[in-house]
Design a protein around this motif. Structure first.
Motif, PDB file in Angstrom:
ATOM      1  N   ALA A 130       1.786   3.562   1.404  1.00 30.02           N
ATOM      2  CA  ALA A 130       3.103   3.857   0.830  1.00 30.02           C
ATOM      3  C   ALA A 130       3.530   2.780  -0.158  1.00 30.02           C
ATOM      4  N   MET A 131       3.263   1.524   0.155  1.00 29.58           N
ATOM      5  CA  MET A 131       3.621   0.431  -0.744  1.00 29.58           C
ATOM      6  C   MET A 131       2.712   0.399  -1.971  1.00 29.58           C
ATOM      7  N   ASN A 132       1.415   0.601  -1.753  1.00 30.66           N
ATOM      8  CA  ASN A 132       0.442   0.663  -2.854  1.00 30.66           C
ATOM      9  C   ASN A 132       0.578  -0.530  -3.807  1.00 30.66           C
ATOM     10  N   LEU A 133       0.500  -1.745  -3.250  1.00 31.63           N
ATOM     11  CA  LEU A 133       0.705  -2.951  -4.051  1.00 31.63           C
ATOM     12  C   LEU A 133      -0.285  -3.119  -5.206  1.00 31.63           C
ATOM     13  N   PRO A 134      -1.547  -2.702  -5.068  1.00 32.07           N
ATOM     14  CA  PRO A 134      -2.443  -2.863  -6.222  1.00 32.07           C
ATOM     15  C   PRO A 134      -1.903  -2.223  -7.496  1.00 32.07           C
ATOM     16  N   ASP A 135      -1.185  -1.103  -7.365  1.00 30.55           N
ATOM     17  CA  ASP A 135      -0.657  -0.419  -8.541  1.00 30.55           C
ATOM     18  C   ASP A 135       0.835  -0.648  -8.753  1.00 30.55           C
TER      19      ASP A 135
END
Length: 270
Positions: free
Chosen positions: A233-238
């Motif tokens: 849900a956070m998807n920090l890479p993007d």
């Protein structure tokens, strides 16, 4: 009443208060309901004393008692007092509505925490549709070294103050947890450089968090704001830069509500 009698009464009254509070302090999230025998074992007080105190606390609403199971739990008066304390907090007043709206917009968990001693303390918590939780974080504590909120709260403390606060040996929660002073010093330097802190499976597997400091009118860090949720849900890479800008912006809005006005040179860099 003689001065000596008043002294004895005062001492006895203080002892009763301390015993009653020690009884309340036994209740935890892991042990929310207890029997008299368990309260006796946990406090070291006599059974008659515990029974008397528990009865008085039930009568005052600080404890609740289920006569069928004979279990005791926290009563409504404690919840009422907690609400009063929260509502009197300037940080809570400035952040609650903003945090609720941000959680709804992002669909993620959004939290505000202060530092109480060597622990963080959650003041606000709202979960979004992508980050549901079965219970609130409000009132819970947490480690400073293993959370984005904690790192944001202590990022401007000098190394000796950090060591005095949390020591030099840190609990390991996952293989990713920062466990040494040099690692933590590097992490805190990164927070100061970027204006935000990150936590990637440092406290719990499968979860990540991003936080920014909140300041009072003097510029002192008094709290921190975070967004958190499952890795997917956070998807920090993007999304790290996008989420960081959002968190810093909203933390700055709370800071402004507390009377802080940042100089342009103090703005965080992404």
């Amino acid at each position: 009443m003689t001065p000596r009698a008043r002294g004895r009464e005062s001492t006895g009254g203080t002892q009763s208060v301390e015993r009653a509070l020690s009884l309340l302090s036994v209740f935890t999230e892991e042990r929310p309901q207890l029997r008299i025998s368990e309260l006796v074992a946990a406090t070291g007080l006599g059974q008659s004393t515990v029974s008397r105190l528990a009865g008085a606390l039930v009568g005052l609403g600080f404890l609740a008692h289920d006569p069928r199971s004979n279990l005791y739990g926290i009563g409504p008066r404690v919840v009422s007092l907690a609400g009063i304390g929260l509502n009197e907090s300037p940080v809570h007043q400035q952040s609650r509505q903003l945090v609720q709206e941000l959680a709804a917009t992002l669909g993620l968990g959004v939290n505000v925490a202060e530092r109480h001693g060597d622990q963080l303390f959650y003041l606000c918590h709202f979960e979004g549709r992508l980050s549901p939780r079965p219970s609130t974080l409000v009132g819970r504590g947490g480690p400073l070294h293993a959370t984005a909120l904690g790192k944001a709260l202590i990022c401007e403390l000098p190394p000796d103050a950090v060591a005095e606060l949390i020591g030099t040996e840190y609990a390991r929660y996952t293989p990713r947890t920062v466990t040494t002073p040099p690692e933590l010093a590097d992490a805190l330097a990164e927070v100061r450089e970027r204006g935000f802190a990150t936590e990637l499976e440092e406290l719990a597997f499968g979860r990540t968090c991003l936080a920014a400091p909140i300041r009072d009118r003097t510029g002192r860090i008094v709290a921190a704001l975070s967004v958190s949720g499952p890795l997917t849900a956070m998807n920090l890479p993007d999304r790290q830069d996008e989420l960081a800008m959002t968190v810093i912006e909203h933390a700055d809005r709370i800071s402004s509500g507390l009377g802080y006005h940042a100089a342009p040179a103090a703005a965080g860099r992404l």
